[in-house]
Design a protein around this motif. Structure first.
Motif, PDB file in Angstrom:
ATOM      1  N   ARG A   1       0.818  -1.216   0.000  1.00 20.07           N
ATOM      2  CA  ARG A   1       0.000   0.000   0.000  1.00 20.07           C
ATOM      3  C   ARG A   1       0.851   1.266   0.000  1.00 20.07           C
TER       4      ARG A   1
ATOM      5  N   LEU B   1       1.110   5.760  -2.044  1.00 24.02           N
ATOM      6  CA  LEU B   1       0.999   7.049  -1.354  1.00 24.02           C
ATOM      7  C   LEU B   1       1.232   8.166  -2.368  1.00 24.02           C
TER       8      LEU B   1
ATOM      9  N   LEU C   1       1.265   3.469  10.001  1.00 29.59           N
ATOM     10  CA  LEU C   1       0.719   3.248   8.657  1.00 29.59           C
ATOM     11  C   LEU C   1       0.126   1.852   8.496  1.00 29.59           C
TER      12      LEU C   1
ATOM     13  N   ARG D   1      -3.488   1.576   9.955  1.00 34.63           N
ATOM     14  CA  ARG D   1      -4.546   2.427   9.408  1.00 34.63           C
ATOM     15  C   ARG D   1      -4.950   2.005   8.015  1.00 34.63           C
ATOM     16  N   ASP D   2      -6.193   2.333   7.663  1.00 31.35           N
ATOM     17  CA  ASP D   2      -6.639   2.202   6.280  1.00 31.35           C
ATOM     18  C   ASP D   2      -6.197   3.461   5.560  1.00 31.35           C
ATOM     19  N   ILE D   3      -5.433   3.301   4.503  1.00 30.83           N
ATOM     20  CA  ILE D   3      -4.931   4.449   3.749  1.00 30.83           C
ATOM     21  C   ILE D   3      -5.849   4.674   2.550  1.00 30.83           C
ATOM     22  N   PRO D   4      -6.458   5.863   2.454  1.00 26.51           N
ATOM     23  CA  PRO D   4      -7.327   6.137   1.309  1.00 26.51           C
ATOM     24  C   PRO D   4      -6.530   6.128   0.003  1.00 26.51           C
TER      25      PRO D   4
ATOM     26  N   TRP E   1      -5.228  10.879  -3.235  1.00 28.36           N
ATOM     27  CA  TRP E   1      -4.078  11.559  -2.649  1.00 28.36           C
ATOM     28  C   TRP E   1      -4.483  12.688  -1.711  1.00 28.36           C
TER      29      TRP E   1
ATOM     30  N   GLU F   1      -7.152  12.868   0.128  1.00 34.01           N
ATOM     31  CA  GLU F   1      -7.645  12.252   1.361  1.00 34.01           C
ATOM     32  C   GLU F   1      -6.492  11.671   2.186  1.00 34.01           C
ATOM     33  N   GLN F   2      -5.441  11.182   1.519  1.00 30.56           N
ATOM     34  CA  GLN F   2      -4.278  10.661   2.225  1.00 30.56           C
ATOM     35  C   GLN F   2      -3.630  11.765   3.064  1.00 30.56           C
ATOM     36  N   ARG F   3      -3.481  12.942   2.485  1.00 29.02           N
ATOM     37  CA  ARG F   3      -2.852  14.053   3.205  1.00 29.02           C
ATOM     38  C   ARG F   3      -3.602  14.368   4.498  1.00 29.02           C
TER      39      ARG F   3
ATOM     40  N   LEU G   1      -3.458  11.234   7.101  1.00 26.23           N
ATOM     41  CA  LEU G   1      -2.143  10.938   7.680  1.00 26.23           C
ATOM     42  C   LEU G   1      -1.494  12.145   8.365  1.00 26.23           C
TER      43      LEU G   1
END
Length: 148
Positions: free
Chosen positions: A103, A107, A129, A132-135, A138, A140-142, A145
């Motif tokens: 995953r 990123l 990391l 967590r569920d990483i969207p 990009w 949404e990631q910012r 996280l």
């Protein structure tokens, strides 16, 4: 003597000259008291876990790259091939750990660059990391996280 406060560390120094110390403090550090030959300095810091060891991260200072996180990011990219600029998987990752690490290759590019340069949020590490569920988006990631 030193003691850890809720937002940092307070350090007491004896027989110190407050004027000399004040000129050497970082912008986020402050001289709390200076009486009777004792000076107390407050240094903000956090103690996030970095690969199973404690890591002191002072606020507003240049970060140190997290070698464990960088190694995981490299490993994630090594699992992918490229076809006309697009990521391509030739075979599925062999272990559950590799599947979770993969995953990281997705990123946002600016987040990966910040990780390589040690500019990620102080609380962000591999353990964080992985939990967590990483969207995929990009933007949404910012937010998710802590870059926002």
């Amino acid at each position: 003597m030193s003691r850890r406060g809720a937002t940092g560390l307070s350090v007491e120094l004896t027989t110190a000259r407050p004027k000399l110390i004040t000129g050497r403090l970082q912008p986020d550090e402050e001289l709390v008291a200076g009486e009777g030959g004792t000076v107390t300095i407050h240094v903000p810091l956090t103690l996030p876990l970095r690969g199973g060891r404690k890591y002191v991260a002072a606020s507003h200072r240049a970060g140190t790259p997290d070698l464990t996180l960088i190694a995981a990011l490299r490993r994630a990219h090594a699992m992918l091939d490229r076809d006309r600029g697009r990521p391509l998987m030739v075979e599925a990752p062999a272990s559950p750990y590799d599947r979770r690490i993969l995953r990281l290759a997705f990123l946002a590019p600016d987040l990966q660059t910040d990780i390589l340069n040690g500019r990620q949020p102080a609380s962000l590490n591999l353990e964080y990391l992985m939990a967590r569920d990483i969207p995929l988006a990009w933007s949404e990631q910012r937010t998710a996280l802590g870059w926002a």
